[in-house]
Design a protein around this motif. Structure first.
Motif, short mmCIF file in Angstrom:
data_model
loop_
_atom_site.label_atom_id
_atom_site.label_comp_id
_atom_site.label_asym_id
_atom_site.label_seq_id
_atom_site.Cartn_x
_atom_site.Cartn_y
_atom_site.Cartn_z
N LEU A 68 -43.02 -17.86 -10.82
CA LEU A 68 -41.99 -16.55 -10.15
C LEU A 68 -40.75 -17.10 -9.48
N ALA A 69 -40.65 -18.27 -8.88
CA ALA A 69 -39.50 -19.04 -8.62
C ALA A 69 -38.47 -19.10 -9.81
N ALA A 70 -39.08 -19.72 -10.88
CA ALA A 70 -38.46 -19.95 -11.87
C ALA A 70 -37.94 -18.82 -12.60
N ALA A 71 -38.42 -17.67 -12.33
CA ALA A 71 -37.88 -16.68 -12.97
C ALA A 71 -36.84 -15.73 -11.76
N VAL A 73 -37.48 -15.07 -8.36
CA VAL A 73 -38.01 -14.27 -7.70
C VAL A 73 -37.95 -15.01 -6.14
N LEU A 74 -37.84 -14.32 -5.40
CA LEU A 74 -37.88 -14.96 -3.86
C LEU A 74 -39.31 -15.01 -3.63
N VAL A 75 -39.72 -16.05 -3.17
CA VAL A 75 -41.32 -16.39 -3.21
C VAL A 75 -41.60 -16.65 -1.56
N SER A 76 -42.70 -16.06 -0.98
CA SER A 76 -43.08 -16.83 0.07
C SER A 76 -44.64 -17.13 -0.20
N VAL A 77 -44.96 -18.32 0.65
CA VAL A 77 -46.40 -18.59 0.31
C VAL A 77 -47.22 -18.22 1.71
N ALA A 88 -45.79 -25.67 -2.03
CA ALA A 88 -45.27 -24.45 -2.58
C ALA A 88 -44.01 -24.33 -2.40
N VAL A 89 -43.38 -24.87 -1.20
CA VAL A 89 -41.90 -25.09 -1.01
C VAL A 89 -41.29 -25.99 -2.05
N ALA A 93 -40.78 -21.99 -3.33
CA ALA A 93 -41.21 -20.89 -2.17
C ALA A 93 -39.95 -20.90 -1.18
N VAL A 94 -39.43 -20.00 -0.52
CA VAL A 94 -38.33 -20.03 0.13
C VAL A 94 -38.77 -19.68 1.77
N LEU A 95 -40.01 -19.28 2.09
CA LEU A 95 -40.70 -18.74 3.30
C LEU A 95 -42.11 -19.30 3.55
#
Length: 274
Positions: A68-71, A73-77, A88-89, A93-95
């Motif tokens: 998802l991050a490669a696409a 998308v802002l991702v949280s875990v 994940a970070v 992941a950004v959060l």
């Protein structure tokens, strides 16, 4: 914040997105529907749930976060484990959204502090397996405020910058329906803690209880609570919540737009009156 449960046993959509490719596709669909952030979790925290082991949680979560991050998308875990948060970070992941607020794993706060990412501190009184037994309050609002303040102080003392902390009242976690409704009725009091609020009401038990025809009727199943969830979203938006965490995004995104339009109209009317 749209939810992607990479689990076989979550209360609302267990197993539906357990396959990695389906989970990634679902995350992309949530963004297309209006999600600003996609929250990926690999461990169910429904009442009574037993914990998944670390290796399995990593297997479920990290590849989905990475794709998802490669696409873009802002991702949280969504995790209570420092090792999962760290990997994940590293995967994009950004959060970090920890329902235990750093209490379940003493390594969590140092890991998040070192990563320099935002951290969600939720009100939490113990693991899902027995959290219903902990839903005892003399003053639910006062006690949740005090315990959230303690969680905030713990995160900051551990090196997380105060401006990176988001607070979550933990609806449904060690709370019954009356507790959840009381907290939603006083979101402004929670905002007095001075940090952004995440409201996670989506499809939860208290909404089922509200929607039941009477006290003895069976509540509607989780997937029939999305309209009620959107109602909470509208209220949370009007109260200034930073984000809502939801399973069905489109209706809640629309609710936020309507709430903001009403707020803007009220501001214009006030300016005209002056």
């Amino acid at each position: 914040m749209g939810v992607v449960n990479v689990t076989p046993d979550s209360f609302s959509d267990g197993g539906q997105w357990f396959d990695r490719e389906l989970a990634v596709k679902h995350g992309l669909d949530l963004v297309a529907q209006g999600a600003d952030l996609v929250d990926v979790g690999g461990e169910s925290t429904r009442p009574g749930a037993a914990r998944v082991d670390e290796a399995e949680e990593l297997r479920r979560v990290v590849p989905v976060v990475r794709e998802l991050a490669a696409a873009g998308v802002l991702v949280s875990v969504d995790t209570m484990r420092a090792s999962v948060a760290e990997q994940a970070v590293d995967a994009g992941a950004v959060l970090v959204n920890d329902v235990s607020g750093g209490q379940a794993d003493p390594a969590m706060v140092p890991v998040v502090a070192a990563a320099g990412v935002p951290f969600v501190v939720m009100h939490w009184r113990g693991q899902s397996i027995d959290m219903n037994n902990r839903a005892v309050y003399a003053d639910v609002l006062g006690e949740v405020l005090d315990e959230l303040r303690t969680g905030l102080d713990r995160a900051v003392a551990g090196g997380i910058a105060p401006e990176r902390v988001v607070l979550d009242p933990g609806l449904g976690f060690a709370k019954d329906a009356d507790h959840d409704l009381a907290l939603l009725a006083h979101l402004s009091r929670l905002e007095a803690l001075g940090r952004p609020l995440l409201v996670a009401a989506s499809r939860k038990r208290f909404l089922g209880r509200v929607l039941a025809r009477d006290a003895h009727a069976a509540p509607p199943p989780a997937r029939e609570r999305d309209a009620a969830t959107a109602a909470v979203t509208a209220i949370a938006a009007r109260e200034g919540a930073w984000a809502v965490r939801v399973h069905e995004v489109r209706a809640s995104a629309d609710a936020v737009r309507v709430a903001h339009a009403i707020e803007a109209a009220a501001g214009g009317a006030d300016a005209g009156a002056r």
